[in-house]
Motif scaffolding. Structure first.
Motif, PDB file in Angstrom:
ATOM      1  N   THR A  89       0.818  -1.219   0.000  1.00 11.58           N
ATOM      2  CA  THR A  89       0.000   0.000   0.000  1.00 11.58           C
ATOM      3  C   THR A  89       0.851   1.268   0.000  1.00 11.58           C
ATOM      4  O   THR A  89       0.592   2.199  -0.774  1.00 11.58           O
ATOM      5  CB  THR A  89      -0.937   0.016   1.215  1.00 11.58           C
ATOM      6  OG1 THR A  89      -0.176  -0.126   2.415  1.00 11.58           O
ATOM      7  CG2 THR A  89      -1.943  -1.112   1.126  1.00 11.58           C
ATOM      8  N   ASP A  90       1.876   1.314   0.848  1.00 11.76           N
ATOM      9  CA  ASP A  90       2.652   2.548   0.985  1.00 11.76           C
ATOM     10  C   ASP A  90       3.799   2.654  -0.006  1.00 11.76           C
ATOM     11  O   ASP A  90       4.125   3.745  -0.479  1.00 11.76           O
ATOM     12  CB  ASP A  90       3.215   2.663   2.409  1.00 11.76           C
ATOM     13  CG  ASP A  90       2.121   2.856   3.446  1.00 11.76           C
ATOM     14  OD1 ASP A  90       0.944   2.905   3.045  1.00 11.76           O
ATOM     15  OD2 ASP A  90       2.446   2.951   4.637  1.00 11.76           O
ATOM     16  N   ARG A  91       4.450   1.533  -0.313  1.00 13.23           N
ATOM     17  CA  ARG A  91       5.622   1.602  -1.191  1.00 13.23           C
ATOM     18  C   ARG A  91       5.249   1.428  -2.658  1.00 13.23           C
ATOM     19  O   ARG A  91       5.799   2.085  -3.536  1.00 13.23           O
ATOM     20  CB  ARG A  91       6.643   0.542  -0.770  1.00 13.23           C
ATOM     21  CG  ARG A  91       8.016   0.656  -1.412  1.00 13.23           C
ATOM     22  CD  ARG A  91       8.687   1.997  -1.135  1.00 13.23           C
ATOM     23  NE  ARG A  91       8.789   2.280   0.290  1.00 13.23           N
ATOM     24  CZ  ARG A  91       9.756   1.825   1.090  1.00 13.23           C
ATOM     25  NH1 ARG A  91      10.689   1.037   0.607  1.00 13.23           N
ATOM     26  NH2 ARG A  91       9.785   2.153   2.361  1.00 13.23           N
ATOM     27  N   LEU A  92       4.312   0.498  -2.929  1.00  7.87           N
ATOM     28  CA  LEU A  92       3.929   0.242  -4.320  1.00  7.87           C
ATOM     29  C   LEU A  92       2.657   0.979  -4.725  1.00  7.87           C
ATOM     30  O   LEU A  92       2.294   0.965  -5.907  1.00  7.87           O
ATOM     31  CB  LEU A  92       3.743  -1.261  -4.552  1.00  7.87           C
ATOM     32  CG  LEU A  92       4.966  -2.158  -4.296  1.00  7.87           C
ATOM     33  CD1 LEU A  92       4.645  -3.605  -4.627  1.00  7.87           C
ATOM     34  CD2 LEU A  92       6.173  -1.687  -5.091  1.00  7.87           C
ATOM     35  N   GLY A  93       1.956   1.576  -3.762  1.00  7.24           N
ATOM     36  CA  GLY A  93       0.743   2.320  -4.083  1.00  7.24           C
ATOM     37  C   GLY A  93      -0.425   1.438  -4.485  1.00  7.24           C
ATOM     38  O   GLY A  93      -1.309   1.875  -5.224  1.00  7.24           O
ATOM     39  N   GLY A  94      -0.465   0.213  -3.980  1.00  9.00           N
ATOM     40  CA  GLY A  94      -1.543  -0.707  -4.331  1.00  9.00           C
ATOM     41  C   GLY A  94      -2.712  -0.634  -3.375  1.00  9.00           C
ATOM     42  O   GLY A  94      -2.691   0.093  -2.380  1.00  9.00           O
ATOM     43  N   GLY A 154       5.709  -4.284  14.310  1.00 11.65           N
ATOM     44  CA  GLY A 154       4.859  -3.169  14.698  1.00 11.65           C
ATOM     45  C   GLY A 154       5.597  -2.086  15.453  1.00 11.65           C
ATOM     46  O   GLY A 154       5.305  -0.898  15.301  1.00 11.65           O
ATOM     47  N   VAL A 155       6.590  -2.487  16.276  1.00 12.09           N
ATOM     48  CA  VAL A 155       7.303  -1.520  17.105  1.00 12.09           C
ATOM     49  C   VAL A 155       8.462  -0.857  16.365  1.00 12.09           C
ATOM     50  O   VAL A 155       8.708   0.344  16.526  1.00 12.09           O
ATOM     51  CB  VAL A 155       7.820  -2.215  18.388  1.00 12.09           C
ATOM     52  CG1 VAL A 155       8.741  -1.294  19.175  1.00 12.09           C
ATOM     53  CG2 VAL A 155       6.656  -2.655  19.260  1.00 12.09           C
ATOM     54  N   LEU A 156       9.182  -1.612  15.542  1.00 11.78           N
ATOM     55  CA  LEU A 156      10.429  -1.120  14.960  1.00 11.78           C
ATOM     56  C   LEU A 156      10.293  -0.528  13.571  1.00 11.78           C
ATOM     57  O   LEU A 156      11.224   0.094  13.073  1.00 11.78           O
ATOM     58  CB  LEU A 156      11.460  -2.257  14.908  1.00 11.78           C
ATOM     59  CG  LEU A 156      11.874  -2.850  16.260  1.00 11.78           C
ATOM     60  CD1 LEU A 156      12.862  -3.986  16.051  1.00 11.78           C
ATOM     61  CD2 LEU A 156      12.479  -1.780  17.159  1.00 11.78           C
ATOM     62  N   VAL A 157       9.143  -0.708  12.902  1.00 11.86           N
ATOM     63  CA  VAL A 157       9.028  -0.230  11.532  1.00 11.86           C
ATOM     64  C   VAL A 157       9.130   1.291  11.448  1.00 11.86           C
ATOM     65  O   VAL A 157       9.669   1.830  10.479  1.00 11.86           O
ATOM     66  CB  VAL A 157       7.712  -0.722  10.893  1.00 11.86           C
ATOM     67  CG1 VAL A 157       6.497  -0.107  11.582  1.00 11.86           C
ATOM     68  CG2 VAL A 157       7.683  -0.413   9.401  1.00 11.86           C
ATOM     69  N   VAL A 158       8.656   2.001  12.459  1.00 10.09           N
ATOM     70  CA  VAL A 158       8.741   3.467  12.430  1.00 10.09           C
ATOM     71  C   VAL A 158      10.158   3.962  12.681  1.00 10.09           C
ATOM     72  O   VAL A 158      10.703   4.735  11.889  1.00 10.09           O
ATOM     73  CB  VAL A 158       7.739   4.094  13.432  1.00 10.09           C
ATOM     74  CG1 VAL A 158       7.950   5.606  13.517  1.00 10.09           C
ATOM     75  CG2 VAL A 158       6.304   3.785  13.015  1.00 10.09           C
ATOM     76  N   LEU A 204      13.115   2.290  12.538  1.00  9.82           N
ATOM     77  CA  LEU A 204      14.124   1.730  11.637  1.00  9.82           C
ATOM     78  C   LEU A 204      13.778   1.907  10.166  1.00  9.82           C
ATOM     79  O   LEU A 204      14.668   1.916   9.314  1.00  9.82           O
ATOM     80  CB  LEU A 204      14.331   0.244  11.932  1.00  9.82           C
ATOM     81  CG  LEU A 204      14.896  -0.101  13.309  1.00  9.82           C
ATOM     82  CD1 LEU A 204      15.101  -1.606  13.433  1.00  9.82           C
ATOM     83  CD2 LEU A 204      16.209   0.633  13.569  1.00  9.82           C
ATOM     84  N   GLY A 205      12.506   2.005   9.855  1.00  7.38           N
ATOM     85  CA  GLY A 205      12.092   2.139   8.464  1.00  7.38           C
ATOM     86  C   GLY A 205      11.633   0.815   7.881  1.00  7.38           C
ATOM     87  O   GLY A 205      12.076  -0.268   8.292  1.00  7.38           O
ATOM     88  N   LEU A 206      10.733   0.903   6.904  1.00 14.81           N
ATOM     89  CA  LEU A 206      10.150  -0.284   6.296  1.00 14.81           C
ATOM     90  C   LEU A 206      11.191  -1.145   5.589  1.00 14.81           C
ATOM     91  O   LEU A 206      11.212  -2.363   5.730  1.00 14.81           O
ATOM     92  CB  LEU A 206       9.054   0.142   5.313  1.00 14.81           C
ATOM     93  CG  LEU A 206       8.330  -0.979   4.566  1.00 14.81           C
ATOM     94  CD1 LEU A 206       7.604  -1.888   5.539  1.00 14.81           C
ATOM     95  CD2 LEU A 206       7.358  -0.398   3.545  1.00 14.81           C
TER      96      LEU A 206
END
Length: 423
Positions: free
Chosen positions: A241-246, A363-367, A369-371
């Protein structure tokens, strides 16, 4: 690959699993999208699935004991019927305020599912000949990927057109159809079972894991695989959804198209298992899986072309199903029938616990550290699991073409050293 299908009992089990898994894949794809749409939060999506894994941590050992104590077919039949009923409350979900209801239903659904899996996987080796176990597992993998191809695509499409209600009703129907196929008794696989106390029976399964070299190694391999899978479950939706815009359709298609490679992998397993023993097959498949995953997660730096991701996600299905077959074959073939349910139940509990850990980490580290970083960690963990397996099983004899026979309890005590050397 045809041999196991000549066994009518296995054929019925195979078809029942195919129908049920189509419904499961529809829900598996649609529900995280639905939760993410309601909340817009990767952490909330992760929480839903972590909560669903918690009962498995408690019930997996008990499920293994029950699979060794009760008639396995009847256990699967009863679970299928109750699972169909347990999904119905989700029809009342309408907004973010209903997340508690989603979590409660997912807890119940997951608890029932964990009763099914040890019984199914413990029953399989009794329905086919020992030298057909890998091929039978390959057919189960083929089955799963055909179900993924159909169910995942339908899940995204149904969610877009009919909402969560359409997906739920389809899943309920799949459970009922599977139950019909399990009504008739199996002529094979019926054994006289002892009934030791639950706690003592569980400890017997743990002792078997402790005393078998291949099973001890699989503790680390399964743990690494599970953490990686947990990260994937949460972040795949975010990536598309966020990276590929799907949207819903793209998520369903990309999850479903993995089955294209998975079908090929399932067909190849029968051939590969006669050239590579299960542990080595598992290690090589995990390495390839990790490499292809890394290419996909870093792909947006090079191209956003939809065709690239369609091909990539299709290809990754082959090493995925081969790794799953290798893992299950090692576990099944190195466990006696009377304790197989308990051993598998303990491994399922381990898998769910580490998968929950992976979900929480995502859920905790994605913000912070980045996706991209988290997805590369996910790929690296699969590769590490492959290296652990290959370190244990790389020095196998070239002439060892076939998988080892199913060991009995008595033979296992005498043959443990020779089995370890063969692997």
């Amino acid at each position: 690959m045809i041999g196991p299908l000549r066994e009518r009992a296995f054929l019925r089990l195979w078809i029942a699993g195919f129908i049920s898994e189509i419904g499961d894949w529809m829900l598996l794809v649609a529900l995280p999208v639905f939760v993410y749409q309601l909340t817009g939060s990767a952490a909330a999506t992760a929480t839903t699935f972590v909560v669903a894994l918690l009962p498995s941590l408690l019930l997996s050992p008990v499920a293994g004991v029950l699979a060794d104590r009760w008639d396995r077919r009847r256990l699967m039949l009863g679970v299928s019927l109750v699972q169909a009923a347990a999904l119905l409350p989700l029809l009342a979900v309408h907004d973010a305020g209903d997340l508690v209801l989603i979590n409660v239903v997912m807890v119940a659904h997951a608890g029932l599912a964990i009763l099914f899996e040890p019984a199914k996987n413990a029953l399989l080796p009794t329905l086919v000949k020992p030298d057909q176990v890998a091929a039978a597992n390959g057919l189960i993998g083929l089955n799963s990927n055909l179900a993924r191809l159909i169910g995942a695509s339908l899940g995204g499409v149904l969610l877009g057109f009919s909402g969560l209600a359409g997906v739920l009703l389809a899943d309920v129907v799949s459970f009922l159809l599977a139950a019909l196929l399990l009504l008739r008794p199996f002529r094979a696989g019926t054994v006289k079972r002892e009934h030791p106390p639950v706690f003592r029976a569980w400890l017997e399964g743990l002792r078997e894991i402790r005393d078998r070299g291949p099973l001890r190694v699989m503790l680390g391999v399964v743990g690494l695989m599970a953490v990686s899978q947990g990260i994937f479950v949460v972040l795949f939706v975010v990536f598309v959804t966020d990276r590929l815009g799907g949207g819903e359709a793209e998520i369903g298609v990309l999850r479903g198209v993995q089955a294209v490679g998975g079908v090929l992998g399932g067909l190849l397993v029968g051939v590969l298992a006669r050239r590579l023993r299960a542990g080595r097959l598992l290690g090589l498949a995990l390495l390839v899986f990790g490499l292809i995953s890394a290419i996909g997660w870093n792909g947006p730096y090079v191209t956003m072309a939809p065709a690239f991701y369609l091909v990539l996600f299709a290809v990754i299905g082959a090493p995925g199903v081969i790794a799953g077959v290798g893992m299950m074959s090692v576990l099944q073939l190195h466990t006696a029938d009377e304790t197989r349910g308990r051993v598998l139940g303990s491994f399922f509990s381990l898998n769910d616990g580490f998968q929950a850990l992976g979900m929480m980490l995502a859920g905790v580290l994605v913000v912070p550290l980045g996706l991209t970083v988290m997805l590369n960690v996910q790929a690296g963990l699969y590769a590490l699991a492959g290296l652990v397996a290959l370190r244990r099983w790389w020095r196998e004899k070239p002439g060892d073409a076939a998988l080892p026979p199913v060991l009995t309890t008595e033979a296992a005590l005498d043959a443990d050293q020779s089995v370890n050397k063969a692997y």
